[in-house]
Write a protein that holds these residues in place. Structure first.
Motif, PDB file in Angstrom:
ATOM      1  N   VAL A   1      38.558  39.954  37.577  1.00  0.00           N
ATOM      2  CA  VAL A   1      39.534  40.975  37.170  1.00  0.00           C
ATOM      3  C   VAL A   1      38.875  42.319  37.453  1.00  0.00           C
ATOM      4  N   LEU A   2      39.600  43.220  38.086  1.00  0.00           N
ATOM      5  CA  LEU A   2      39.020  44.504  38.479  1.00  0.00           C
ATOM      6  C   LEU A   2      38.562  45.304  37.264  1.00  0.00           C
ATOM      7  N   PRO A   3      37.448  46.022  37.389  1.00  0.00           N
ATOM      8  CA  PRO A   3      36.917  46.805  36.256  1.00  0.00           C
ATOM      9  C   PRO A   3      37.948  47.732  35.611  1.00  0.00           C
ATOM     10  N   THR A   4      38.841  48.288  36.428  1.00  0.00           N
ATOM     11  CA  THR A   4      39.840  49.218  35.892  1.00  0.00           C
ATOM     12  C   THR A   4      40.818  48.530  34.932  1.00  0.00           C
ATOM     13  N   PHE A   5      40.841  47.171  34.981  1.00  0.00           N
ATOM     14  CA  PHE A   5      41.766  46.430  34.122  1.00  0.00           C
ATOM     15  C   PHE A   5      41.049  45.651  33.014  1.00  0.00           C
TER      16      PHE A   5
ATOM     17  N   LEU B   1      40.339  33.085  28.785  1.00  0.00           N
ATOM     18  CA  LEU B   1      40.117  33.545  30.154  1.00  0.00           C
ATOM     19  C   LEU B   1      38.662  33.971  30.324  1.00  0.00           C
ATOM     20  N   LYS B   2      38.146  34.688  29.338  1.00  0.00           N
ATOM     21  CA  LYS B   2      36.758  35.148  29.400  1.00  0.00           C
ATOM     22  C   LYS B   2      35.777  33.967  29.341  1.00  0.00           C
ATOM     23  N   GLU B   3      36.096  32.959  28.539  1.00  0.00           N
ATOM     24  CA  GLU B   3      35.208  31.803  28.423  1.00  0.00           C
ATOM     25  C   GLU B   3      35.158  30.995  29.720  1.00  0.00           C
ATOM     26  N   VAL B   4      36.323  30.807  30.334  1.00  0.00           N
ATOM     27  CA  VAL B   4      36.357  30.084  31.603  1.00  0.00           C
ATOM     28  C   VAL B   4      35.613  30.878  32.672  1.00  0.00           C
ATOM     29  N   ASP B   5      35.820  32.178  32.681  1.00  0.00           N
ATOM     30  CA  ASP B   5      35.150  33.044  33.648  1.00  0.00           C
ATOM     31  C   ASP B   5      33.627  32.943  33.503  1.00  0.00           C
ATOM     32  N   SER B   6      33.146  32.982  32.268  1.00  0.00           N
ATOM     33  CA  SER B   6      31.703  32.882  32.021  1.00  0.00           C
ATOM     34  C   SER B   6      31.169  31.509  32.423  1.00  0.00           C
ATOM     35  N   PHE B   7      31.962  30.470  32.178  1.00  0.00           N
ATOM     36  CA  PHE B   7      31.519  29.104  32.492  1.00  0.00           C
ATOM     37  C   PHE B   7      31.351  28.916  33.993  1.00  0.00           C
ATOM     38  N   PHE B   8      32.199  29.570  34.773  1.00  0.00           N
ATOM     39  CA  PHE B   8      32.134  29.405  36.224  1.00  0.00           C
ATOM     40  C   PHE B   8      30.887  30.056  36.828  1.00  0.00           C
TER      41      PHE B   8
ATOM     42  N   ALA C   1      40.834  28.186  42.743  1.00  0.00           N
ATOM     43  CA  ALA C   1      42.028  28.211  41.889  1.00  0.00           C
ATOM     44  C   ALA C   1      41.875  29.233  40.770  1.00  0.00           C
ATOM     45  N   PHE C   2      40.669  29.356  40.225  1.00  0.00           N
ATOM     46  CA  PHE C   2      40.453  30.366  39.182  1.00  0.00           C
ATOM     47  C   PHE C   2      40.503  31.767  39.777  1.00  0.00           C
ATOM     48  N   SER C   3      39.991  31.924  40.985  1.00  0.00           N
ATOM     49  CA  SER C   3      40.067  33.223  41.668  1.00  0.00           C
ATOM     50  C   SER C   3      41.520  33.658  41.832  1.00  0.00           C
ATOM     51  N   ASP C   4      42.390  32.698  42.133  1.00  0.00           N
ATOM     52  CA  ASP C   4      43.815  33.013  42.311  1.00  0.00           C
ATOM     53  C   ASP C   4      44.431  33.554  41.024  1.00  0.00           C
ATOM     54  N   ILE C   5      43.971  33.052  39.882  1.00  0.00           N
ATOM     55  CA  ILE C   5      44.471  33.559  38.594  1.00  0.00           C
ATOM     56  C   ILE C   5      44.078  35.016  38.415  1.00  0.00           C
ATOM     57  N   ASN C   6      42.801  35.317  38.619  1.00  0.00           N
ATOM     58  CA  ASN C   6      42.332  36.691  38.447  1.00  0.00           C
ATOM     59  C   ASN C   6      42.995  37.645  39.436  1.00  0.00           C
TER      60      ASN C   6
ATOM     61  N   THR D   1      47.201  41.880  40.367  1.00  0.00           N
ATOM     62  CA  THR D   1      48.480  42.279  40.971  1.00  0.00           C
ATOM     63  C   THR D   1      49.500  42.672  39.900  1.00  0.00           C
ATOM     64  N   VAL D   2      49.580  41.860  38.845  1.00  0.00           N
ATOM     65  CA  VAL D   2      50.528  42.143  37.754  1.00  0.00           C
ATOM     66  C   VAL D   2      50.215  43.488  37.106  1.00  0.00           C
ATOM     67  N   LEU D   3      48.949  43.735  36.812  1.00  0.00           N
ATOM     68  CA  LEU D   3      48.566  44.978  36.148  1.00  0.00           C
ATOM     69  C   LEU D   3      48.735  46.181  37.067  1.00  0.00           C
ATOM     70  N   ALA D   4      48.467  46.008  38.357  1.00  0.00           N
ATOM     71  CA  ALA D   4      48.673  47.106  39.305  1.00  0.00           C
ATOM     72  C   ALA D   4      50.146  47.468  39.385  1.00  0.00           C
ATOM     73  N   LYS D   5      51.007  46.464  39.361  1.00  0.00           N
ATOM     74  CA  LYS D   5      52.454  46.706  39.418  1.00  0.00           C
ATOM     75  C   LYS D   5      52.925  47.441  38.171  1.00  0.00           C
ATOM     76  N   ILE D   6      52.441  46.981  37.004  1.00  0.00           N
ATOM     77  CA  ILE D   6      52.830  47.637  35.750  1.00  0.00           C
ATOM     78  C   ILE D   6      52.367  49.096  35.741  1.00  0.00           C
ATOM     79  N   ARG D   7      51.137  49.318  36.172  1.00  0.00           N
ATOM     80  CA  ARG D   7      50.608  50.686  36.193  1.00  0.00           C
ATOM     81  C   ARG D   7      51.407  51.557  37.145  1.00  0.00           C
TER      82      ARG D   7
END
Length: 207
Positions: free
Chosen positions: A44-48, A58-65, A142-147, A152-158
């Protein structure tokens, strides 16, 4: 003569034993124990960061990888069940409202399916290291695709918040627009609204 025969035989036995030991020393290491490097998962980009800081699983899965970036097939399989449980929690738990949408949920389901395949491999006794490494790559991708989708979702909202219009309405990919483009679109939209208001006023006057 008998003693000479025994001496030669002893030398022969020792020589064979020495060769056998040398063969054992150079025996290649089993492939399932060799550490394999895998590409890091997309973050997930630092800005988000603030947008996902409270998303526990999400953070736990990210750390596990992180441990999967350099791991042997045996280690990958020994951690597969724990990873499966973490991803199941990510899938089944409540998500932040802005991410509880079909496009994100679909990617989480894909990740869960890939993790299930990795866990199932642990039951195959004759599995090869290449198959394990390949499945690890698929799971991390597959996890990269989630992030990436989260970004993309947050960029669109912003973007929508900045220009106060729905980008779906104008058919744009907000992640590909720079600041100048956004301001230009905003200006054109305002001009169109002013033009429309003027036309409406003129129409009412003629009536």
């Amino acid at each position: 003569m008998k003693y000479i025969y025994l001496l030669v035989l002893s030398v022969f036995v020792v020589s064979c034993g020495s060769k056998q030991e040398n063969k054992e020393e150079i025996k290649p290491k089993p492939l399932m124990t060799l550490v394999q490097s895998h590409a890091k998962t997309a973050p997930v980009l630092p800005t988000f960061y603030d947008e996902v800081k409270d998303w526990k699983y999400l953070k736990e899965v990210d750390s596990f990888f992180v441990k999967y970036q350099k791991i042997s097939p045996n280690e990958a399989l020994s951690n597969a069940v724990e990873l499966k449980d973490l991803v199941k929690s990510l899938k089944d738990s409540l998500k932040p409202k802005k991410f509880d949408i079909p496009s994100v949920n679909a990617r989480i389901n894909i990740l869960y399916n890939e993790v299930l395949r990795l866990a199932d491999i642990t039951e195959i006794s004759a599995i090869e290291s290449a198959e394990v490494n390949n499945q690890v790559d698929k799971t991390m991708s597959a996890f990269s695709d989630i992030n990436t989708k989260i970004n993309t979702v947050l960029a669109k909202i912003r973007f929508e918040n900045e220009i106060d219009i729905d980008v779906d309405f104008i058919g744009l990919d907000s992640t590909r627009l720079d600041t100048v483009s956004k301001k230009s679109i905003d200006l054109r939209m305002k001009e169109k609204l002013i033009e429309k208001n003027n036309l409406d006023k003129g129409s009412r006057k003629r009536q």
